[in-house]
Design a protein around this motif. Structure first.
Motif, PDB file in Angstrom:
ATOM      1  N   ALA A 115      18.060   5.959  36.617  1.00 17.34           N
ATOM      2  CA  ALA A 115      16.748   5.739  35.994  1.00 17.34           C
ATOM      3  C   ALA A 115      16.861   5.712  34.474  1.00 17.34           C
ATOM      4  O   ALA A 115      17.790   6.307  33.914  1.00 17.34           O
ATOM      5  CB  ALA A 115      15.802   6.862  36.413  1.00 17.34           C
ATOM      6  N   PRO A 116      15.918   5.028  33.779  1.00 19.46           N
ATOM      7  CA  PRO A 116      15.906   5.109  32.320  1.00 19.46           C
ATOM      8  C   PRO A 116      15.591   6.545  31.884  1.00 19.46           C
ATOM      9  O   PRO A 116      14.847   7.250  32.566  1.00 19.46           O
ATOM     10  CB  PRO A 116      14.767   4.162  31.913  1.00 19.46           C
ATOM     11  N   VAL A 117      16.174   6.966  30.773  1.00 19.45           N
ATOM     12  CA  VAL A 117      15.957   8.338  30.298  1.00 19.45           C
ATOM     13  C   VAL A 117      14.731   8.348  29.382  1.00 19.45           C
ATOM     14  O   VAL A 117      14.722   7.711  28.337  1.00 19.45           O
ATOM     15  CB  VAL A 117      17.200   8.853  29.528  1.00 19.45           C
ATOM     16  N   ILE A 118      13.680   9.033  29.822  1.00 21.71           N
ATOM     17  CA  ILE A 118      12.402   9.039  29.089  1.00 21.71           C
ATOM     18  C   ILE A 118      11.861  10.466  29.077  1.00 21.71           C
ATOM     19  O   ILE A 118      11.828  11.120  30.123  1.00 21.71           O
ATOM     20  CB  ILE A 118      11.378   8.121  29.803  1.00 21.71           C
ATOM     21  N   ASP A 119      11.445  10.957  27.902  1.00 14.96           N
ATOM     22  CA  ASP A 119      10.757  12.250  27.865  1.00 14.96           C
ATOM     23  C   ASP A 119       9.365  12.042  28.473  1.00 14.96           C
ATOM     24  O   ASP A 119       8.559  11.272  27.934  1.00 14.96           O
ATOM     25  CB  ASP A 119      10.634  12.749  26.419  1.00 14.96           C
ATOM     26  N   PRO A 120       9.072  12.705  29.597  1.00 16.94           N
ATOM     27  CA  PRO A 120       7.815  12.402  30.292  1.00 16.94           C
ATOM     28  C   PRO A 120       6.568  12.662  29.449  1.00 16.94           C
ATOM     29  O   PRO A 120       5.528  12.052  29.694  1.00 16.94           O
ATOM     30  CB  PRO A 120       7.845  13.308  31.523  1.00 16.94           C
ATOM     31  N   SER A 121       6.673  13.525  28.431  1.00 12.74           N
ATOM     32  CA  SER A 121       5.446  13.783  27.644  1.00 12.74           C
ATOM     33  C   SER A 121       5.172  12.660  26.645  1.00 12.74           C
ATOM     34  O   SER A 121       4.134  12.638  25.997  1.00 12.74           O
ATOM     35  CB  SER A 121       5.523  15.133  26.928  1.00 12.74           C
ATOM     36  N   LYS A 122       6.108  11.680  26.542  1.00 19.88           N
ATOM     37  CA  LYS A 122       5.866  10.551  25.639  1.00 19.88           C
ATOM     38  C   LYS A 122       5.061   9.438  26.310  1.00 19.88           C
ATOM     39  O   LYS A 122       4.645   8.477  25.658  1.00 19.88           O
ATOM     40  CB  LYS A 122       7.207   9.977  25.176  1.00 19.88           C
ATOM     41  N   LEU A 123       4.879   9.519  27.615  1.00 20.40           N
ATOM     42  CA  LEU A 123       4.210   8.415  28.331  1.00 20.40           C
ATOM     43  C   LEU A 123       2.723   8.397  27.980  1.00 20.40           C
ATOM     44  O   LEU A 123       2.041   9.413  28.055  1.00 20.40           O
ATOM     45  CB  LEU A 123       4.420   8.577  29.846  1.00 20.40           C
ATOM     46  N   ASN A 124       2.260   7.206  27.584  1.00 17.35           N
ATOM     47  CA  ASN A 124       0.921   7.105  27.001  1.00 17.35           C
ATOM     48  C   ASN A 124      -0.067   6.452  27.975  1.00 17.35           C
ATOM     49  O   ASN A 124      -0.222   5.228  27.997  1.00 17.35           O
ATOM     50  CB  ASN A 124       1.036   6.289  25.703  1.00 17.35           C
ATOM     51  N   GLY A 125      -0.713   7.280  28.774  1.00 13.93           N
ATOM     52  CA  GLY A 125      -1.653   6.783  29.778  1.00 13.93           C
ATOM     53  C   GLY A 125      -2.822   5.992  29.204  1.00 13.93           C
ATOM     54  O   GLY A 125      -3.107   4.885  29.668  1.00 13.93           O
ATOM     55  N   PRO A 126      -3.529   6.522  28.186  1.00 14.98           N
ATOM     56  CA  PRO A 126      -4.681   5.782  27.660  1.00 14.98           C
ATOM     57  C   PRO A 126      -4.302   4.398  27.115  1.00 14.98           C
ATOM     58  O   PRO A 126      -5.041   3.433  27.318  1.00 14.98           O
ATOM     59  CB  PRO A 126      -5.191   6.702  26.534  1.00 14.98           C
ATOM     60  N   GLU A 127      -3.145   4.286  26.438  1.00 16.03           N
ATOM     61  CA  GLU A 127      -2.752   2.975  25.913  1.00 16.03           C
ATOM     62  C   GLU A 127      -2.455   1.992  27.054  1.00 16.03           C
ATOM     63  O   GLU A 127      -2.768   0.805  26.964  1.00 16.03           O
ATOM     64  CB  GLU A 127      -1.525   3.103  24.984  1.00 16.03           C
ATOM     65  N   VAL A 128      -1.859   2.501  28.136  1.00 15.78           N
ATOM     66  CA  VAL A 128      -1.596   1.644  29.301  1.00 15.78           C
ATOM     67  C   VAL A 128      -2.912   1.100  29.862  1.00 15.78           C
ATOM     68  O   VAL A 128      -3.033  -0.097  30.147  1.00 15.78           O
ATOM     69  CB  VAL A 128      -0.823   2.432  30.388  1.00 15.78           C
ATOM     70  N   ILE A 129      -3.899   1.972  29.993  1.00 18.55           N
ATOM     71  CA  ILE A 129      -5.184   1.530  30.545  1.00 18.55           C
ATOM     72  C   ILE A 129      -5.819   0.480  29.627  1.00 18.55           C
ATOM     73  O   ILE A 129      -6.332  -0.545  30.096  1.00 18.55           O
ATOM     74  CB  ILE A 129      -6.113   2.739  30.800  1.00 18.55           C
ATOM     75  N   ASP A 130      -5.730   0.705  28.304  1.00 19.65           N
ATOM     76  CA  ASP A 130      -6.248  -0.301  27.350  1.00 19.65           C
ATOM     77  C   ASP A 130      -5.575  -1.651  27.567  1.00 19.65           C
ATOM     78  O   ASP A 130      -6.245  -2.686  27.616  1.00 19.65           O
ATOM     79  CB  ASP A 130      -5.968   0.137  25.897  1.00 19.65           C
ATOM     80  N   LEU A 131      -4.244  -1.633  27.680  1.00 23.58           N
ATOM     81  CA  LEU A 131      -3.500  -2.899  27.831  1.00 23.58           C
ATOM     82  C   LEU A 131      -3.858  -3.592  29.150  1.00 23.58           C
ATOM     83  O   LEU A 131      -4.045  -4.803  29.192  1.00 23.58           O
ATOM     84  CB  LEU A 131      -1.979  -2.632  27.773  1.00 23.58           C
ATOM     85  N   ILE A 132      -3.983  -2.809  30.210  1.00 25.54           N
ATOM     86  CA  ILE A 132      -4.337  -3.389  31.513  1.00 25.54           C
ATOM     87  C   ILE A 132      -5.731  -4.029  31.444  1.00 25.54           C
ATOM     88  O   ILE A 132      -5.965  -5.122  31.980  1.00 25.54           O
ATOM     89  CB  ILE A 132      -4.305  -2.318  32.640  1.00 25.54           C
ATOM     90  N   MET A 133      -6.633  -3.345  30.739  1.00 23.34           N
ATOM     91  CA  MET A 133      -7.997  -3.894  30.626  1.00 23.34           C
ATOM     92  C   MET A 133      -8.007  -5.145  29.751  1.00 23.34           C
ATOM     93  O   MET A 133      -8.712  -6.103  30.050  1.00 23.34           O
ATOM     94  CB  MET A 133      -8.948  -2.821  30.087  1.00 23.34           C
ATOM     95  N   GLN A 134      -7.202  -5.127  28.691  1.00 19.91           N
ATOM     96  CA  GLN A 134      -7.156  -6.299  27.793  1.00 19.91           C
ATOM     97  C   GLN A 134      -6.749  -7.566  28.527  1.00 19.91           C
ATOM     98  O   GLN A 134      -7.253  -8.646  28.230  1.00 19.91           O
ATOM     99  CB  GLN A 134      -6.169  -6.049  26.649  1.00 19.91           C
ATOM    100  N   VAL A 135      -5.802  -7.451  29.480  1.00 23.32           N
ATOM    101  CA  VAL A 135      -5.384  -8.668  30.198  1.00 23.32           C
ATOM    102  C   VAL A 135      -6.269  -8.962  31.394  1.00 23.32           C
ATOM    103  O   VAL A 135      -6.101  -9.963  32.072  1.00 23.32           O
ATOM    104  CB  VAL A 135      -3.891  -8.636  30.641  1.00 23.32           C
ATOM    105  N   GLY A 136      -7.204  -8.066  31.688  1.00 19.69           N
ATOM    106  CA  GLY A 136      -8.159  -8.321  32.769  1.00 19.69           C
ATOM    107  C   GLY A 136      -7.656  -7.942  34.154  1.00 19.69           C
ATOM    108  O   GLY A 136      -8.158  -8.441  35.156  1.00 19.69           O
ATOM    109  N   LEU A 137      -6.676  -7.024  34.204  1.00 22.64           N
ATOM    110  CA  LEU A 137      -6.211  -6.566  35.526  1.00 22.64           C
ATOM    111  C   LEU A 137      -7.031  -5.380  36.039  1.00 22.64           C
ATOM    112  O   LEU A 137      -6.844  -4.922  37.147  1.00 22.64           O
ATOM    113  CB  LEU A 137      -4.738  -6.176  35.458  1.00 22.64           C
ATOM    114  N   LEU A 138      -7.926  -4.883  35.170  1.00 21.94           N
ATOM    115  CA  LEU A 138      -8.806  -3.770  35.590  1.00 21.94           C
ATOM    116  C   LEU A 138     -10.241  -4.146  35.262  1.00 21.94           C
ATOM    117  O   LEU A 138     -10.477  -4.741  34.203  1.00 21.94           O
ATOM    118  CB  LEU A 138      -8.446  -2.508  34.817  1.00 21.94           C
TER     119      LEU A 138
END
Ligand SMILES: [Fe+2]
Length: 340
Positions: free
Chosen positions: A317-340
């Motif tokens: 797996a890619p090595v990622i510090d789990p506390s860096k994952l940005n949920g709100p920004e993901v939701i913004d991006l998903i909404m911007q492209v119209g998938l939500l």
């Protein structure tokens, strides 16, 4: 409900120590000594954990069940007034949301020592309690092995139009997108999501995605591994026509999502709450994961994963510090492209 049934249910809940609710009633009615767990992990797994914990300690636990984003947002809204003692999730972004609002107490160092550093955030404000891997489930009748994507990023290309599906409204899929965001940056993630909008069929959740692949409605889908192993273990009704492809190679599609557990700073039962978290990360809690129905990966106590799961280390797996994952920004991006 008849009086007998009500009495039987009361007896059942007092035997097991679990009071289970998806509304606030049980939490409001909880005794001051009861541990209140805001639970976004799978209910059945959480119940298995609580039953064993109560059997070992006599401590009563009330589960308030909900989804990752629902309960994390509720905790942020409630702030210090929350009755929650412990928060459990399926994925890391919901933990980060609560951590960033300053609502967690540090996890006991002895509990952190139970879990290898790669399965918990560097901050020590919560810990991993389980892990799950993103996988590409595919139907070999529709997709030859030689045609499989070598990276999740390939799925945005026009050659994948109409050939795959996923569930972007769910916290599971959003965690996978958060790994794309963390490893590739916002522009590349927006492009990938635009490709998904053009190419993919949107499903309600992981199970519906897997069923569609199994039925040959779509050639492949992005899901978490355990849905496939659970179904396969119980006869393969919704997975028997499919296979799993692991991206490996530290690809964002080989993302291993960490399910989190943390103690709320405002908890009035913090000693018991830390005890519960230590139980989850320790041999007892992890053995329930490793031997129970869940097929999620244990991360602590050196407990092995359930057969026939490939080992977590073998997934590359890619090595990622789990506390860096940005949920709100993901939701913004998903909404911007119209998938939500
Ligand atoms: Fe799930």
């Amino acid at each position: 409900m008849t009086a007998t049934l009500a009495a039987a249910l009361l007896l059942l809940s007092s035997c097991t120590g679990v009071t289970n609710s998806d509304d606030d009633g049980a939490v409001e009615g909880a005794s001051a000594e009861a541990l209140v767990v805001y639970n976004a992990q799978h209910e059945k797994l959480a119940e298995e954990w609580v039953e064993e914990f109560t059997a070992q300690t006599g401590i009563e636990v009330v589960l308030r069940n909900g989804g990752d984003s629902e309960l994390s947002n509720q905790l942020v809204a409630e702030g210090d007034a929350s009755r929650a003692d412990v928060f459990l999730t399926e994925n890391s972004p919901a933990m980060s949301l609560v951590e960033n609002a300053g609502l967690f107490a540090p996890v006991d160092p002895a509990t952190l020592d139970l879990v290898p550093e790669k399965y918990r955030p560097a901050s020590g404000m919560w810990t991993g309690i389980a892990a799950r891997s993103a996988v590409f489930v595919y139907n070999p009748e529709l997709l030859d092995e030689s045609e499989l994507p070598s990276s999740i990023l390939d799925l945005q290309s026009p050659s994948w139009k109409g050939k795959w599906g996923g569930a972007p409204s769910g916290a599971d899929f959003q965690a996978i997108i958060s790994a794309i965001l963390e490893t590739q940056g916002p522009e590349a993630t927006a492009e990938w999501l635009t490709g998904m909008k053009d190419n993919a069929t949107v499903y309600r959740n992981n199970i519906v995605t897997m069923k569609a692949v199994n039925a040959g409605e779509v050639a492949g889908g992005i899901i978490y591994h355990y849905y496939w192993f659970r179904d396969s273990d119980s006869g393969g009704e919704n997975s028997g026509n499919t296979k799993l492809h692991y991206f490996g190679d530290q690809d964002p599609g080989a993302f291993v999502s960490i399910s989190g557990g943390g103690v709320l700073k405002s908890s009035k039962n913090s000693v018991k709450a830390q005890q519960f978290l230590a139980f989850l990360a320790g041999v007892s809690g992890q053995t329930i994961l490793g031997e129970g129905y869940s097929f999620e990966y244990p991360v602590g106590g050196d407990v092995p994963a359930k057969d026939p799961l490939p080992t977590l280390d073998s997934l590359n797996a890619p090595v990622i510090d789990p506390s860096k994952l940005n949920g709100p920004e993901v939701i913004d991006l998903i909404m911007q492209v119209g998938l939500l």
